[in-house]
Scaffold this motif. Sequence first.
Motif, PDB file in Angstrom:
ATOM      1  N   PHE A 242       0.832  -1.202   0.000  1.00 64.32           N
ATOM      2  CA  PHE A 242       0.000   0.000   0.000  1.00 64.32           C
ATOM      3  C   PHE A 242       0.868   1.254   0.000  1.00 64.32           C
ATOM      4  N   ALA A 243       1.979   1.206   0.747  1.00 60.95           N
ATOM      5  CA  ALA A 243       2.868   2.369   0.800  1.00 60.95           C
ATOM      6  C   ALA A 243       3.467   2.641  -0.583  1.00 60.95           C
ATOM      7  N   VAL A 244       3.792   1.566  -1.315  1.00 63.85           N
ATOM      8  CA  VAL A 244       4.324   1.735  -2.670  1.00 63.85           C
ATOM      9  C   VAL A 244       3.246   2.296  -3.592  1.00 63.85           C
ATOM     10  N   SER A 245       2.032   1.749  -3.488  1.00 64.52           N
ATOM     11  CA  SER A 245       0.916   2.232  -4.312  1.00 64.52           C
ATOM     12  C   SER A 245       0.644   3.700  -4.056  1.00 64.52           C
TER      13      SER A 245
ATOM     14  N   LEU B 222       7.418   8.145  -2.653  1.00 63.79           N
ATOM     15  CA  LEU B 222       7.623   6.744  -3.031  1.00 63.79           C
ATOM     16  C   LEU B 222       8.702   6.094  -2.189  1.00 63.79           C
ATOM     17  N   LEU B 223       9.678   6.902  -1.742  1.00 63.68           N
ATOM     18  CA  LEU B 223      10.778   6.369  -0.945  1.00 63.68           C
ATOM     19  C   LEU B 223      10.280   5.690   0.328  1.00 63.68           C
ATOM     20  N   GLY B 224       9.213   6.261   0.921  1.00 69.25           N
ATOM     21  CA  GLY B 224       8.648   5.640   2.123  1.00 69.25           C
ATOM     22  C   GLY B 224       8.181   4.227   1.849  1.00 69.25           C
ATOM     23  N   GLY B 225       7.567   4.002   0.698  1.00 71.63           N
ATOM     24  CA  GLY B 225       7.121   2.664   0.335  1.00 71.63           C
ATOM     25  C   GLY B 225       8.286   1.733   0.075  1.00 71.63           C
ATOM     26  N   ILE B 226       9.348   2.258  -0.542  1.00 70.34           N
ATOM     27  CA  ILE B 226      10.517   1.438  -0.838  1.00 70.34           C
ATOM     28  C   ILE B 226      11.190   0.968   0.449  1.00 70.34           C
ATOM     29  N   VAL B 227      11.275   1.874   1.439  1.00 76.21           N
ATOM     30  CA  VAL B 227      11.839   1.503   2.738  1.00 76.21           C
ATOM     31  C   VAL B 227      11.006   0.390   3.367  1.00 76.21           C
ATOM     32  N   GLY B 228       9.676   0.485   3.208  1.00 78.01           N
ATOM     33  CA  GLY B 228       8.801  -0.562   3.735  1.00 78.01           C
ATOM     34  C   GLY B 228       9.055  -1.904   3.079  1.00 78.01           C
ATOM     35  N   VAL B 229       9.242  -1.904   1.758  1.00 83.88           N
ATOM     36  CA  VAL B 229       9.532  -3.154   1.043  1.00 83.88           C
ATOM     37  C   VAL B 229      10.861  -3.731   1.505  1.00 83.88           C
TER      38      VAL B 229
ATOM     39  N   ALA C 189       6.619  -3.713  -8.250  1.00 88.34           N
ATOM     40  CA  ALA C 189       6.015  -3.459  -9.559  1.00 88.34           C
ATOM     41  C   ALA C 189       4.503  -3.653  -9.530  1.00 88.34           C
ATOM     42  N   PHE C 190       4.046  -4.737  -8.878  1.00 84.45           N
ATOM     43  CA  PHE C 190       2.604  -5.012  -8.856  1.00 84.45           C
ATOM     44  C   PHE C 190       1.848  -3.892  -8.159  1.00 84.45           C
ATOM     45  N   PHE C 191       2.256  -3.567  -6.931  1.00 83.07           N
ATOM     46  CA  PHE C 191       1.537  -2.527  -6.192  1.00 83.07           C
ATOM     47  C   PHE C 191       1.788  -1.147  -6.804  1.00 83.07           C
TER      48      PHE C 191
END
Length: 421
Positions: free
Chosen positions: A24-27, A293-300, A341-343
Motif C-alpha cells: 500500500f505504501a508503494v501504491s 515513493l521512498l517511504g514505500g521502498i523503505v517498507g519493502v 512493480a505489482f503494487f
Amino acid sequence: MKDLITEIWESIRRNKLRTCLTGFAVSWGIFMLIVLLGAGNGVRNAFNSQANDVATNTVQVGGGRTSEPYAGFRAGRRIRLTEDDMTRIKEAFPDIVDDVTSTTSIQLTFTYRDIHVSGGLDGNFPSRKDMDKIVILHGRYINDTDIKQKRKVVVVPEKVAEKFLDNPNIPVERLIGKNIRAGKVNYKVVGIMKSDDTNSNIWLPAPYTTVRDVYSKGQYIDELTFSFHGLETEEAHEQFEDGIHAVLNARHKAAPDDRSAVWIWNRFTQNLQMNKAGNILNKALWIVGLFTLLGGIVGVSNIMLITVKERTHEFGIRKAIGASPWNITKLIISESVIITAFFGYVGMVLGMIACDILDKTLGQSSQDIMGMTIKIMENPTVGFDVAIEATIVLIIAGTVAGLIPALKASKVKPIEALRAE
C-alpha cells in the motif's frame, strides 16, 4: 523461471497481510507521483493553450509614468505614446521589426434593436489579426480599404453576436450586414470572430482611423504593437527591450534608464519564462513524488529483511544442497521487484483515474483574474513517456529495496543457518 515465480508466490501467500500493507505504501507513493505530475501538466497545458492564442513574436508597448525627474520635468509625469512612435520604432530597428500597429479604444454601449451590451470599440489595423491570432468565423476582418476610407465597420465576437440575436436558432452570421449602434454612431457588421475566452472584457475591432477621428482621439494612442524576427535568446531580447526604452524615453524626455516611463510586454520572453517555471515545477513534483515513493521502498526493504530472517533455515538448506549465493540473491531481488512493480502499477492506474477525475472537474473550470478568464487546468494527465519512466523507477526501486536483504541472505552460512530456529 516457473519455479522461481512459484516460490515467490508461496512466500507472498504466507504473508498476505504484511505484503499488502507494505505494498500500500508503494501504491500510495506512485499514486501521488502520477497525480502530482498530472496536475503539473494540467497547469502547463492551460498556460500553453492560452499563450498559443497570440503570436509569441510580438511586443506591446504603452505609456507609463516617469519614476525620476529628468530634463526639468518632475517624477510621476505621464507618458502618452503617439502615432509618431510607430514610425520611430520602425526606423530604429529596421532589421528586426516587421509590422507596427497601434490601438486606440473607447468604452461604449452597443445596441442592436432592443439589446444593449457594454464593451469597448477597439481601433485596430488589419495586421493585428495575425498578431493576436484572431479567428474569423464568418465574413471578414478589417482591411486596408476600411483604414483608408475610414469606414464605419465593426467585427463582432461570436458570444456578443449571440446576445444580440437572443435566439439560439438563428445563426450568428445573420448579423453580418446589419447595423449596430456604438454610442450614437451606427457601424456595419462585416465579420464574426471567435470570442476570446481568456478575456472577460468585450472588445469589438473597428478601423483605427475611424475610431480616432469619430471620437476625436487625436494623435495619442493607447498602445503600439509590433512583430519582430531574428531574436532567439533571452539575452538578445533583453538588449532589444533596452533599445526600445532608450528610443521612446529619448522621444518623451524621460531618463534613459527609467523603466517605468513606458511599459513593455514581450510575449516571447514571457512565454520563455513560463516554460522555465513549468520545467522547475515539473522537477519539483518529481522530487516530491519520489520522496513519497521512498517511504514505500523503505517498507519493502524492511519486509524483505524480515523475510530473510524468517527463512534463514531454508536458505541454509538450499546452500547445503548446492544453491549458489546468486540463486539466493536472485530469489530475494525478484520477490522485491514483483511486489514493488505489482503494487506500483495498482497505484499508477489509480493515479491515472484520479487525473481523469481532475480533468472532468478542475479541468473544466476557470477563474476571472484582472479581467482575464484563466483556465486552472487543461488535460491534467500523464503521457506514455511518464508511464515508462515510472516503470523504470519501480524496477530500480524494487531492486534497491531487495538488494541489502538479498546480499544478507547470500552470505548465510549453511552450518549457522541449520542451527537457527
